[in-house]
Design an enzyme around this catalytic site. Structure first.
Site, PDB file in Angstrom:
ATOM      1  N   ASP A   7       0.878  -1.172   0.000  1.00  0.00           N
ATOM      2  CA  ASP A   7       0.000   0.000   0.000  1.00  0.00           C
ATOM      3  C   ASP A   7       0.915   1.222   0.000  1.00  0.00           C
ATOM      4  OD1 ASP A   7      -2.230   1.787   0.689  1.00  0.00           O
ATOM      5  OD2 ASP A   7      -1.348   1.779   2.704  1.00  0.00           O
ATOM      6  N   ASP A   9      -0.276   5.121   0.871  1.00  0.00           N
ATOM      7  CA  ASP A   9      -0.570   6.146   1.886  1.00  0.00           C
ATOM      8  C   ASP A   9      -0.687   5.550   3.285  1.00  0.00           C
ATOM      9  OD1 ASP A   9      -2.413   7.446  -0.736  1.00  0.00           O
ATOM     10  OD2 ASP A   9      -0.744   8.516   0.166  1.00  0.00           O
TER      11      ASP A   9
HETATM   12  C1  XBP Z   1      -5.346   6.153   0.823  1.00  0.00           C
HETATM   13  C2  XBP Z   1      -6.493   6.842   0.218  1.00  0.00           C
HETATM   14  C3  XBP Z   1      -6.248   7.941  -0.791  1.00  0.00           C
HETATM   15  C4  XBP Z   1      -5.520   9.105  -0.120  1.00  0.00           C
HETATM   16  C5  XBP Z   1      -5.649  10.371  -0.930  1.00  0.00           C
HETATM   17  O1  XBP Z   1      -4.790   5.370  -0.208  1.00  0.00           O
HETATM   18  O2  XBP Z   1      -7.625   6.480   0.511  1.00  0.00           O
HETATM   19  O3  XBP Z   1      -7.520   8.360  -1.230  1.00  0.00           O
HETATM   20  O4  XBP Z   1      -6.134   9.365   1.139  1.00  0.00           O
HETATM   21  O5  XBP Z   1      -5.185  10.159  -2.256  1.00  0.00           O
HETATM   22  P1  XBP Z   1      -3.933   3.998   0.146  1.00  0.00           P
HETATM   23  P2  XBP Z   1      -6.130  10.550  -3.494  1.00  0.00           P
HETATM   24  O6  XBP Z   1      -4.740   2.871  -0.430  1.00  0.00           O
HETATM   25  O7  XBP Z   1      -2.598   4.205  -0.535  1.00  0.00           O
HETATM   26  O8  XBP Z   1      -3.790   3.912   1.654  1.00  0.00           O
HETATM   27  O9  XBP Z   1      -6.667  11.929  -3.209  1.00  0.00           O
HETATM   28  O10 XBP Z   1      -5.207  10.492  -4.696  1.00  0.00           O
HETATM   29  O11 XBP Z   1      -7.205   9.495  -3.514  1.00  0.00           O
HETATM   30 MG    MG Z   2      -2.990   3.203   3.293  1.00  0.00          MG
END
Ligand code: XBP
Ligand code: MG
Length: 224
Positions: A7, A9
């Site tokens: 993953d 973020d």
């Molecule tokens: C986390 C998310 C993303 C980010 C924001 O992604 O839910 O929406 O919060 O990025 P991950 P965007 O699966 O990597 O934990 O605004 O590009 O969606």
């Molecule tokens: Mg994440």
């Protein structure tokens, strides 16, 4: 074990405070008085995907928008992505502890590497470009807008498995959130969770391992 699927973020880096700053800056640039503080954003993170998150906010707050909501969502999200990219390029975002070393160790062991994230390819390229000099280490990069349903649906992990041409049993997922854990488990993957700032109070009962961070590699490779 043949591949690690990461993953982005909260897992590779603590990105969500920067995302939140970028959302708020995009709202201000649009002349909107909206402001997401930490607690509001924590609630909103239950909705994965920045565009979906904006739409959820407008709809649950019953906010009247001047023009079509779809147009506003797309415009705000692109503006936010531009601002987020500038922030990441400004060097405000290190990788989480142990991530760079784990990527290097996995490569040394001949493991294949992939990404399965809700965020955009643009954001992945920017973050890895700054933090790892590029995305070359990652053979597959599966992003939120490439699949019909975002996490906690398993779609993005299933896409990564298809592109790796591997079975779930040959791979190990790394996540930070309950949404992400559910997505990985839904795809049949074992999953290590490293809770992040916004997810440290979430429950990870069916995680195969919960670690504070990725500095200690022994328990990771012991999963075999
Ligand atoms: C986390 C998310 C993303 C980010 C924001 O992604 O839910 O929406 O919060 O990025 P991950 P965007 O699966 O990597 O934990 O605004 O590009 O969606
Ligand atoms: Mg994440």
């Amino acid at each position: 074990m043949k591949a690690f699927i990461f993953d982005v973020d909260g897992t590779l880096a603590e990105t969500e405070e920067l995302h939140r700053d970028a959302f708020n800056a995009a709202f201000a640039r649009e002349g909107l008085s909206w402001h997401w503080d930490f607690h509001r954003y924590k609630d909103l993170l239950a909705v994965s995907g920045g565009k979906e998150r904006i739409r959820h906010f407008v709809e649950t707050e019953n906010i009247e928008t001047a023009g079509p909501l779809d147009d506003l969502v797309v415009r705000l999200h692109q503006s936010k992505t531009d601002i987020y990219g500038a922030m990441v390029r400004g060097g405000r975002l290190p990788l989480r502890a142990g991530v760079a070393d784990l990527v290097a160790e996995a490569k040394r062991r001949g493991l294949r590497l992939a990404i399965a994230t809700t965020t955009s390819r643009e954001n992945v390229d920017t973050l890895l470009g700054v933090a790892l000099g590029g995305t070359d280490d990652f053979e597959v990069i599966a992003c939120g807008d490439m699949v019909p349903k975002k996490k906690p649906a398993p779609d993005v992990y299933l896409l990564a498995l298809r592109e790796l041409e591997l079975g779930a049993g040959d791979c190990l997922a790394f996540e930070d959130s309950s949404n992400g854990l559910r997505a990985a488990k839904g795809a049949g993957l074992r999953c290590i969770v490293t809770p992040a700032l916004y997810t440290e109070d979430e429950h990870f009962a069916d995680a195969d391992l919960v670690l504070t961070d990725l500095r200690d590699h022994a328990p990771i490779f012991a999963l075999g």
